[in-house]
Design a protein around this motif. Sequence first.
Motif, PDB file in Angstrom:
ATOM      1  N   UNK A  57       0.833  -1.318   0.001  1.00 62.89           N
ATOM      2  CA  UNK A  57       0.081   0.094  -0.053  1.00 62.89           C
ATOM      3  C   UNK A  57       0.835   1.226  -0.027  1.00 62.89           C
ATOM      4  N   UNK A  58       0.173   2.456  -0.309  1.00 61.86           N
ATOM      5  CA  UNK A  58       0.845   3.897  -0.064  1.00 61.86           C
ATOM      6  C   UNK A  58      -0.131   4.450   0.816  1.00 61.86           C
ATOM      7  N   UNK A  59       0.623   5.486   1.575  1.00 62.68           N
ATOM      8  CA  UNK A  59      -0.086   6.061   2.708  1.00 62.68           C
ATOM      9  C   UNK A  59       0.339   7.745   2.762  1.00 62.68           C
ATOM     10  N   UNK A  60       0.769   8.150   1.744  1.00 58.22           N
ATOM     11  CA  UNK A  60       1.329   9.376   1.642  1.00 58.22           C
ATOM     12  C   UNK A  60       0.161  10.431   1.741  1.00 58.22           C
ATOM     13  N   UNK A  61      -0.696  10.256   0.598  1.00 56.56           N
ATOM     14  CA  UNK A  61      -1.435  11.577   0.889  1.00 56.56           C
ATOM     15  C   UNK A  61      -3.088  10.599   1.187  1.00 56.56           C
ATOM     16  N   UNK A  62      -4.074  11.698   1.283  1.00 52.95           N
ATOM     17  CA  UNK A  62      -5.378  11.092   1.471  1.00 52.95           C
ATOM     18  C   UNK A  62      -5.933  10.201   0.207  1.00 52.95           C
ATOM     19  N   UNK A  63      -5.623  10.556  -0.802  1.00 46.00           N
ATOM     20  CA  UNK A  63      -6.170  10.081  -2.031  1.00 46.00           C
ATOM     21  C   UNK A  63      -5.646   8.633  -2.313  1.00 46.00           C
ATOM     22  N   UNK A  64      -4.095   8.421  -2.037  1.00 47.66           N
ATOM     23  CA  UNK A  64      -3.374   7.325  -1.829  1.00 47.66           C
ATOM     24  C   UNK A  64      -3.828   6.470  -0.701  1.00 47.66           C
ATOM     25  N   UNK A  65      -4.171   6.880   0.333  1.00 46.37           N
ATOM     26  CA  UNK A  65      -4.618   5.949   1.484  1.00 46.37           C
ATOM     27  C   UNK A  65      -5.950   5.557   0.854  1.00 46.37           C
ATOM     28  N   UNK A  66      -7.113   6.111   0.308  1.00 46.78           N
ATOM     29  CA  UNK A  66      -8.085   5.615   0.165  1.00 46.78           C
ATOM     30  C   UNK A  66      -7.980   4.649  -1.333  1.00 46.78           C
ATOM     31  N   UNK A  67      -7.182   5.089  -2.189  1.00 48.38           N
ATOM     32  CA  UNK A  67      -6.774   3.964  -3.282  1.00 48.38           C
ATOM     33  C   UNK A  67      -6.401   2.594  -2.484  1.00 48.38           C
ATOM     34  N   UNK A  68      -5.512   2.626  -1.580  1.00 48.04           N
ATOM     35  CA  UNK A  68      -5.011   1.371  -1.017  1.00 48.04           C
ATOM     36  C   UNK A  68      -6.134   0.746  -0.206  1.00 48.04           C
ATOM     37  N   UNK A  69      -7.100   1.573   0.604  1.00 46.35           N
ATOM     38  CA  UNK A  69      -8.007   0.794   1.162  1.00 46.35           C
ATOM     39  C   UNK A  69      -9.028   0.160   0.163  1.00 46.35           C
ATOM     40  N   UNK A  70      -9.228   0.909  -0.857  1.00 47.42           N
ATOM     41  CA  UNK A  70     -10.113   0.251  -2.137  1.00 47.42           C
ATOM     42  C   UNK A  70      -9.529  -0.708  -2.512  1.00 47.42           C
ATOM     43  N   UNK A  71      -7.995  -1.052  -2.553  1.00 40.78           N
ATOM     44  CA  UNK A  71      -7.562  -2.114  -3.196  1.00 40.78           C
ATOM     45  C   UNK A  71      -7.659  -3.427  -2.199  1.00 40.78           C
ATOM     46  N   UNK A  72      -7.192  -2.973  -1.119  1.00 40.02           N
ATOM     47  CA  UNK A  72      -7.523  -4.134   0.058  1.00 40.02           C
ATOM     48  C   UNK A  72      -8.981  -4.568  -0.060  1.00 40.02           C
ATOM     49  N   UNK A  73     -10.265  -3.787  -0.213  1.00 39.81           N
ATOM     50  CA  UNK A  73     -11.310  -4.221  -0.294  1.00 39.81           C
ATOM     51  C   UNK A  73     -11.618  -5.148  -1.545  1.00 39.81           C
ATOM     52  N   UNK A  76     -10.067  -8.667  -0.934  1.00 35.82           N
ATOM     53  CA  UNK A  76     -10.868  -9.437  -0.002  1.00 35.82           C
ATOM     54  C   UNK A  76     -12.097  -9.956  -0.646  1.00 35.82           C
ATOM     55  N   UNK A  77     -12.751  -8.884  -1.470  1.00 37.63           N
ATOM     56  CA  UNK A  77     -14.002  -9.513  -2.181  1.00 37.63           C
ATOM     57  C   UNK A  77     -13.763 -10.478  -3.048  1.00 37.63           C
ATOM     58  N   UNK A  78     -12.571 -10.399  -3.962  1.00 36.05           N
ATOM     59  CA  UNK A  78     -12.408 -11.366  -4.953  1.00 36.05           C
ATOM     60  C   UNK A  78     -11.616 -12.727  -4.551  1.00 36.05           C
ATOM     61  N   UNK A  79     -10.839 -12.473  -3.108  1.00 34.88           N
ATOM     62  CA  UNK A  79     -10.091 -13.612  -2.853  1.00 34.88           C
ATOM     63  C   UNK A  79     -10.484 -14.207  -1.279  1.00 34.88           C
ATOM     64  N   UNK A  80     -10.441 -13.073  -0.423  1.00 35.90           N
ATOM     65  CA  UNK A  80     -10.803 -13.472   0.911  1.00 35.90           C
ATOM     66  C   UNK A  80      -9.761 -13.361   1.772  1.00 35.90           C
ATOM     67  N   UNK A  81      -8.537 -13.796   1.507  1.00 36.20           N
ATOM     68  CA  UNK A  81      -7.200 -13.921   2.155  1.00 36.20           C
ATOM     69  C   UNK A  81      -6.345 -12.765   1.753  1.00 36.20           C
ATOM     70  N   UNK A  82      -6.271 -11.880   2.645  1.00 32.90           N
ATOM     71  CA  UNK A  82      -5.328 -10.673   2.315  1.00 32.90           C
ATOM     72  C   UNK A  82      -4.260 -10.201   3.422  1.00 32.90           C
ATOM     73  N   UNK A  83      -3.076 -10.078   3.059  1.00 30.53           N
ATOM     74  CA  UNK A  83      -1.887  -9.734   3.769  1.00 30.53           C
ATOM     75  C   UNK A  83      -1.522  -8.255   3.286  1.00 30.53           C
ATOM     76  N   UNK A  84      -1.505  -7.140   3.958  1.00 29.13           N
ATOM     77  CA  UNK A  84      -1.263  -5.838   3.918  1.00 29.13           C
ATOM     78  C   UNK A  84       0.232  -5.581   4.310  1.00 29.13           C
ATOM     79  N   UNK A  85       0.718  -4.701   3.459  1.00 25.13           N
ATOM     80  CA  UNK A  85       2.292  -4.261   3.895  1.00 25.13           C
ATOM     81  C   UNK A  85       2.374  -2.912   3.292  1.00 25.13           C
ATOM     82  N   UNK A  86       3.418  -2.046   3.209  1.00 25.52           N
ATOM     83  CA  UNK A  86       3.662  -0.824   2.797  1.00 25.52           C
ATOM     84  C   UNK A  86       3.313   0.338   3.999  1.00 25.52           C
ATOM     85  N   UNK A  87       3.270   1.129   3.332  1.00 23.85           N
ATOM     86  CA  UNK A  87       3.285   2.472   4.259  1.00 23.85           C
ATOM     87  C   UNK A  87       1.963   2.676   4.965  1.00 23.85           C
TER      88      UNK A  87
END
Length: 445
Positions: A57-73, A76-87
């Motif tokens: 993930x990226x956590x630099x600015x709000x838009x990047x944080x939201x993109x990361x949260x959306x990618x995690x979601x 999870x929806x497509x696979x169900x097993x997710x490990x998160x790393x990054x900023x």
Amino acid sequence: MAAVSDRFAQTAPRVGFVSLGCPKALVDSERILTQLKVEGYQVVGGYREADLVVVNTCGFIEAAQQESLDAIGEALAENGKVIVTGCLGKREALIRERHPQVLAITGPHDYESVMRAVHAQLAPPARNPYIDLIPASGIKLTPRHYAYLKISEGCNHKCSFCIIPKLRGRLVSRPIGEVLQEAEQLVKDGVKELLVVAQDTSAYGVDIKYTGAVWRGNDYRTQLTDLCRGLGELGVWIRLHYVYPYPHVSEVIPLMAAGKLLPYLDIPLQHASQKMLKAMRRPAAGEKALKRIQEWRAICPDLTIRSTFIVGFPGETAADFAELLAFIKEAQLDRVGCFTYSPVESADANALPDWVPAEVAQERRRLFMETQAQISAVRLQRFAGRELTVLVDSVVDDKAIARSFADAPEIDGVVRISNAAKLKPGGFTKVLVTGSDHYDLFAQP
């Protein structure tokens, strides 16, 4: 052989991977992917065929944080097993609040924790001595002909708009012997262009007191000038990114003039007004930057300078913005990005008074980019009728997209080549420049 390969392929766990963020994060992704492959995991391109998914993930600015949260979601929806790393992993509570079912969360450049989390879900497979071969330089997410070379982690600056030190920590430089060996291996594996990246490339080595090493029989200090001197011996393009305009940067300009480095500097200036730079806690004043740019171009006239700027920062007045426009007109920068100020949670700038209305900031950005587009168009006209060596990125039918020394991948312009059916991606070729627009060159072989 086929039977042996099939048996191992069927038992190898499959890992999906999503990589977000800047080139420094891309290098982190490459290292995790390399370790996955070294340990025998299969890396797959889709969610549903994967046994689990890693999201960097990226956590630099709000838009990047939201993109990361959306990618995690999505993972999870497509696979169900997710490990998160990054900023964004530094903000575990935020991730858990939105996505409590995430298996594990680690911070940036924490490869060991990512692998431990993978092991906890998927045991490492049996190794296949027949097919477990990867390049010595590891797995790359860039095309084969260019690669990012990360020389340090973290940053010692305390810019008021930035939380990178909180996410990635203070400056930690890689010893120069290690960096030069990695660069040499990348070149042996076919890389034609090395893009040097860090949070602050100019500060390289200060944290380890410029410790020395021997490479190819010569002594080198862990310091920017010596790094450039060593990289310049590899016979490939060397491009410098994220360079603060400190006085010692002038030492690398003669290497550019001599053809050892590309005559290209990526310098994130952010503003020109002394008042704004002080509010941003930036380490350089606008007039000093202008003087250095003029001195550098006197030594290396072809020097291309890329920079980024922020408009609409808290407290920015019409006079401050006018000073910024005057600066870019005088500096004649080649490649420029401009962003309206975006607040980041926990950044010190959030406490500053006199915030600029969003519509005013957007109008300033529009005026800035219109001004810069005209500057860029004029700067590119100097290449008309010149013969340039370019690096070809892609060829479709008889058209090719390439880059000159003035073009970093994905962020700058390109060279559009006609009559290019005989060219091959990943190779150098000479072209004759026939024209230009605001950002790109047009050429023929």
